[in-house]
Design an enzyme around this catalytic site. Structure first.
Site, PDB file in Angstrom:
ATOM      1  N   HIS A   1      14.864  22.052  33.632  1.00 43.18           N
ATOM      2  CA  HIS A   1      15.223  20.640  33.440  1.00 43.18           C
ATOM      3  C   HIS A   1      14.784  20.151  32.058  1.00 43.18           C
ATOM      4  O   HIS A   1      15.472  19.344  31.433  1.00 43.18           O
ATOM      5  CB  HIS A   1      14.575  19.767  34.511  1.00 43.18           C
ATOM      6  CG  HIS A   1      15.274  19.816  35.853  1.00 43.18           C
ATOM      7  ND1 HIS A   1      16.640  19.744  35.976  1.00 43.18           N
ATOM      8  CD2 HIS A   1      14.780  19.908  37.126  1.00 43.18           C
ATOM      9  CE1 HIS A   1      16.964  19.797  37.276  1.00 43.18           C
ATOM     10  NE2 HIS A   1      15.852  19.909  37.986  1.00 43.18           N
TER      11      HIS A   1
ATOM     12  N   CYS B   1      23.848  28.897  33.047  1.00 44.08           N
ATOM     13  CA  CYS B   1      22.626  28.128  32.763  1.00 44.08           C
ATOM     14  C   CYS B   1      21.831  28.802  31.645  1.00 44.08           C
ATOM     15  O   CYS B   1      21.238  28.127  30.801  1.00 44.08           O
ATOM     16  CB  CYS B   1      21.766  27.990  34.023  1.00 44.08           C
ATOM     17  SG  CYS B   1      22.457  26.869  35.252  1.00 44.08           S
TER      18      CYS B   1
ATOM     19  N   CYS C   1      21.202  30.878  41.640  1.00 44.45           N
ATOM     20  CA  CYS C   1      20.649  30.434  40.348  1.00 44.45           C
ATOM     21  C   CYS C   1      19.371  29.619  40.591  1.00 44.45           C
ATOM     22  O   CYS C   1      19.298  28.825  41.525  1.00 44.45           O
ATOM     23  CB  CYS C   1      21.668  29.578  39.609  1.00 44.45           C
ATOM     24  SG  CYS C   1      21.044  28.895  38.056  1.00 44.45           S
TER      25      CYS C   1
ATOM     26  N   GLU D   1      11.778  23.625  37.002  1.00 42.42           N
ATOM     27  CA  GLU D   1      11.368  22.381  36.324  1.00 42.42           C
ATOM     28  C   GLU D   1      11.411  22.548  34.812  1.00 42.42           C
ATOM     29  O   GLU D   1      11.811  21.630  34.091  1.00 42.42           O
ATOM     30  CB  GLU D   1       9.981  21.926  36.794  1.00 42.42           C
ATOM     31  CG  GLU D   1       9.908  21.525  38.268  1.00 42.42           C
ATOM     32  CD  GLU D   1      10.927  20.458  38.677  1.00 42.42           C
ATOM     33  OE1 GLU D   1      11.347  19.642  37.831  1.00 42.42           O
ATOM     34  OE2 GLU D   1      11.318  20.453  39.863  1.00 42.42           O
TER      35      GLU D   1
ATOM     36  N   CYS E   1      21.462  31.692  36.151  1.00 42.12           N
ATOM     37  CA  CYS E   1      22.783  32.317  36.165  1.00 42.12           C
ATOM     38  C   CYS E   1      23.265  32.390  34.704  1.00 42.12           C
ATOM     39  O   CYS E   1      22.707  31.711  33.839  1.00 42.12           O
ATOM     40  CB  CYS E   1      23.742  31.514  37.035  1.00 42.12           C
ATOM     41  SG  CYS E   1      24.284  29.962  36.292  1.00 42.12           S
TER      42      CYS E   1
ATOM     43  N   CYS F   1      22.565  23.386  39.608  1.00 38.98           N
ATOM     44  CA  CYS F   1      23.653  24.357  39.491  1.00 38.98           C
ATOM     45  C   CYS F   1      24.185  24.701  40.881  1.00 38.98           C
ATOM     46  O   CYS F   1      23.408  24.873  41.814  1.00 38.98           O
ATOM     47  CB  CYS F   1      23.100  25.608  38.803  1.00 38.98           C
ATOM     48  SG  CYS F   1      24.304  26.936  38.644  1.00 38.98           S
TER      49      CYS F   1
HETATM   50 ZN   LIG Z   1      15.739  20.045  40.025  1.00 37.66          ZN
HETATM   51 ZN   LIG Z   2      23.041  28.157  37.096  1.00 40.02          ZN
END
Ligand SMILES: [Zn+2]
Ligand SMILES: [Zn+2]
Length: 179
Positions: free
Chosen positions: A134, A168, A146, A131, A165, A141
């Protein structure tokens, strides 16, 4: 700086343990706060669940009272819902930089299984990182391990890892540096 705000009967130990685990992942100070009451407006008596959106609003208000704040993560023990969904493990408002997670359905006891403290702590960490991810502008992803992998079943949460990952991770860092 990430602030953790526990609601209701979420223990101080839960937020302190989570703070210690989040710190190395995000590389910023993580501050656990004392628990506060759930906003009464979040309870839906027909669904007998709490509206994640109302809690996010409360978190956004709390955020305005802080100085030196990057993100605020709320932790609740009650079950959360969002419109059109039976339940949510958590929800984020990237515009406000706030997110909330519920530990209700992360507990093995919810499924009639014996309590498991280390499993519960790991699930809480994964949902929290997801979260918060986000709030740093990350979407879901496709990488199966991940932490930003979408999960609406606990098996999927258990299968993925607690970290980003490489892709990200670099996307998060570029969004963090613009704060
Ligand atoms: Zn989510
Ligand atoms: Zn990722």
């Amino acid at each position: 700086m990430i602030h953790l705000l526990p609601f209701g009967d979420v223990s101080q130990a839960t937020s302190q343990t989570l703070a210690a685990s989040l710190h190395p992942i995000f590389g910023v100070p993580v501050i656990p706060h004392d628990p506060v009451d759930l906003p009464p407006s979040s309870y839906d008596s027909e669904r007998r669940q709490h509206a994640a959106a109302q809690i996010l609003k409360g978190l956004a208000r709390f955020k305005t009272s802080l100085t030196q704040v990057e993100r605020v993560l709320g932790i609740v023990s009650v079950d959360l819902f969002a419109p059109d969904l039976n339940f949510v493990f958590g929800e984020a408002d990237p515009r406000e930089g706030v997110a909330v997670i519920s530990i209700a359905r992360l507990k093995p006891e919810f499924y009639g299984l014996p309590p498991n403290g280390s499993l519960l702590r790991l699930r809480i960490l994964k949902e929290a990182v997801h979260e918060l991810g986000h709030t740093y502008g990350l979407g879901h992803c496709p990488d199966p391990v991940c932490v930003m992998r979408f999960s609406n079943e606990l098996q999927e949460t258990d299968r993925k890892g607690a970290s980003f990952c490489p892709e990200c991770a670099s996307r998060r860092l570029s969004s963090q540096s613009t704060m």
